[in-house]
Write a protein that holds these residues in place. Structure first.
Motif, PDB file in Angstrom:
ATOM      1  N   GLU A 100       0.817  -0.814  -0.107  1.00  0.00           N
ATOM      2  CA  GLU A 100      -0.353  -0.344   0.140  1.00  0.00           C
ATOM      3  C   GLU A 100       0.690   1.579  -0.416  1.00  0.00           C
ATOM      4  O   GLU A 100       0.947   2.252  -0.549  1.00  0.00           O
ATOM      5  N   LYS A 101       1.957   1.359   0.865  1.00  0.00           N
ATOM      6  CA  LYS A 101       2.764   2.065   0.948  1.00  0.00           C
ATOM      7  C   LYS A 101       3.572   2.869  -0.704  1.00  0.00           C
ATOM      8  O   LYS A 101       3.723   3.343  -1.177  1.00  0.00           O
ATOM      9  N   ARG A 102       4.101   1.757  -1.172  1.00  0.00           N
ATOM     10  CA  ARG A 102       4.196   1.452  -2.190  1.00  0.00           C
ATOM     11  C   ARG A 102       3.428   2.448  -2.993  1.00  0.00           C
ATOM     12  O   ARG A 102       3.932   3.057  -4.278  1.00  0.00           O
ATOM     13  N   ARG A 103       2.408   1.754  -3.812  1.00  0.00           N
ATOM     14  CA  ARG A 103       1.724   2.319  -4.159  1.00  0.00           C
ATOM     15  C   ARG A 103       0.861   3.615  -4.037  1.00  0.00           C
ATOM     16  O   ARG A 103       0.612   4.065  -4.999  1.00  0.00           O
ATOM     17  N   TRP A 123       4.770   9.981  -7.070  1.00  0.00           N
ATOM     18  CA  TRP A 123       5.467  10.394  -8.003  1.00  0.00           C
ATOM     19  C   TRP A 123       4.767  10.572  -9.394  1.00  0.00           C
ATOM     20  O   TRP A 123       4.870  11.468 -10.355  1.00  0.00           O
ATOM     21  N   ASP A 124       3.570   9.655  -9.660  1.00  0.00           N
ATOM     22  CA  ASP A 124       2.618  10.242 -10.808  1.00  0.00           C
ATOM     23  C   ASP A 124       1.612  11.444 -11.351  1.00  0.00           C
ATOM     24  O   ASP A 124       2.093  12.173 -11.770  1.00  0.00           O
TER      25      ASP A 124
END
Length: 105
Positions: free
Chosen positions: A29-32, A38-39
Motif C-alpha cells: 500500500e505504501k509503495r502504491r 510520483w505520477d
C-alpha cells in the motif's frame, strides 16, 4: 509434552505468517501511494492535490464549509528583542563563568 510443544509451535508459526502477510500488504500500500504521488508530481500536480483527487465530485459539492479569515496574532514580546543577537533584552545579561581549574586547595 512433545505434542503440546508442537501445537504451540504451530500456533506461533501461524501467527507469524499472519503478521508477515499484514506487513507485506502495508508495504504494498505504501509503495502504491508513492507511485501515485510520483505520477501526480510528473503531471504537475501538487502532493496535497493527490489527496483531494480521492474524493468524488459529489462529495466536493455537498461539503460547503465556510473558512474563517485568519486574524493577526498578538505579539507577546516587543519586536526589538532578539535572543540570537543578544540585543534589547533588558538589564539582565548572562555570561558564562571562568574557564580553567577551580581555585582553592
Amino acid at each position: 509434552m512433545e505434542l503440546a510443544r508442537r501445537r504451540m509451535q504451530e500456533e506461533l508459526d501461524a501467527k507469524a505468517a499472519m503478521i508477515k502477510e499484514k506487513q507485506e500488504q502495508q508495504e504494498e500500500e505504501k509503495r502504491r501511494q508513492k507511485i501515485e504521488i510520483w505520477d501526480s508530481m510528473q503531471q504537475g500536480k501538487s502532493y496535497k492535490g493527490s489527496a483531494k483527487l480521492s474524493q468524488t465530485p459529489e462529495e466536493d459539492s455537498s461539503s460547503t464549509t465556510v473558512l474563517k479569515p485568519k486574524t493577526a496574532k498578538k505579539t507577546l514580546r516587543s519586536t526589538d528583542y532578539s535572543p540570537l543577537t543578544g540585543q534589547g533584552g533588558g538589564s539582565c545579561s548572562w555570561r558564562p563563568g571562568r574557564r580553567g581549574p577551580s581555585s582553592g586547595g
